[in-house]
Design a protein around this motif. Structure first.
Motif, mmCIF file in Angstrom:
data_model
loop_
_atom_site.group_PDB
_atom_site.id
_atom_site.type_symbol
_atom_site.label_atom_id
_atom_site.label_comp_id
_atom_site.label_asym_id
_atom_site.label_seq_id
_atom_site.Cartn_x
_atom_site.Cartn_y
_atom_site.Cartn_z
ATOM 1 N N ASP A 249 0.859 -1.184 0.000
ATOM 2 C CA ASP A 249 0.000 0.000 0.000
ATOM 3 C C ASP A 249 0.900 1.241 0.000
ATOM 4 O O ASP A 249 1.456 1.622 1.033
ATOM 5 N N ASP A 250 1.054 1.852 -1.163
ATOM 6 C CA ASP A 250 1.937 3.013 -1.309
ATOM 7 C C ASP A 250 1.403 4.274 -0.630
ATOM 8 O O ASP A 250 2.126 5.262 -0.535
ATOM 9 N N THR B 101 0.654 4.324 2.500
ATOM 10 C CA THR B 101 1.055 4.171 3.899
ATOM 11 C C THR B 101 2.564 4.346 4.011
ATOM 12 O O THR B 101 3.315 3.908 3.146
ATOM 13 N N ARG C 172 3.616 -1.616 5.170
ATOM 14 C CA ARG C 172 2.723 -1.304 4.047
ATOM 15 C C ARG C 172 2.141 -2.539 3.379
ATOM 16 O O ARG C 172 1.250 -2.426 2.544
#
Length: 180
Positions: free
Chosen positions: A5-6, A8, A160
């Motif tokens: 998850d970029d 985060t 992430r």
């Protein structure tokens, strides 16, 4: 499906590396070097690195020392996970564990099968938790350390990583010690 998850922020964890060997020193510890290179490249902090001989009590003592050190979140050991009489790292880890991460060894075997076929049955890689610290015991070969890091640990030690990861539950690992 698993993904990063970029949106985060990355949260580095503090990792200690332990090589278990009767014959290696820091100058020729290829497996330890692999782990140090990979964990620092990923953005984590190497907080300590040691070599101990294949002695169950000495291995367990070092693991316990790191587990009570608030500056260590994760311990990764390499070596001593095979089947010979000198291979006592798994037993030392289990002496310290409060909880074993049973699926770690299973997933490691699946990863290894893709690389070395049925020879994967000779590894006893393991993972567990004690006093709020993750501990992983990997085989002593550089290839096994690469496989464990690249296929499992780099993902599970990345905050992430979705749908879940080890880092997000790190603050809760020792909550049973804090209850009144």
């Amino acid at each position: 499906m698993s993904r990063i998850d970029d949106t985060t922020d990355f949260i580095p964890v503090r990792i200690a590396v332990l090589t278990v060997s009767d014959t290696r020193g820091l100058e020729d510890d290829k497996s330890g070097d692999v782990l140090v290179q990979r964990l620092t490249y990923a953005g984590h902090d190497l907080v300590d690195r040691r070599i101990v001989i294949d002695d169950r009590a000495q291995i367990a003592a070092q693991l316990q020392a790191w587990c009570v050190d608030s500056g260590v979140d994760v311990v990764i050991s390499t070596g001593g996970t095979g089947l010979t009489g000198r291979d006592v790292t798994v037993e030392a880890h289990r002496d310290v564990y409060e909880k074993e991460i049973d699926a770690f060894g299973t997933v490691f075997t699946i990863v290894s099968m893709q690389k070395i076929g049925t020879s994967a049955v000779q590894s006893r890689a393991t993972g567990g938790v004690a006093k709020g610290t993750y501990m992983f015991a990997l085989p002593g070969s550089p290839g096994a350390c690469k496989d464990a890091w690249d296929e499992i640990l780099v993902k599970q030690l990345d905050y992430r990583h979705r749908p879940c990861n080890f880092v997000e539950i790190l603050p809760r690992l020792d909550e049973h010690h804090r209850r009144k």
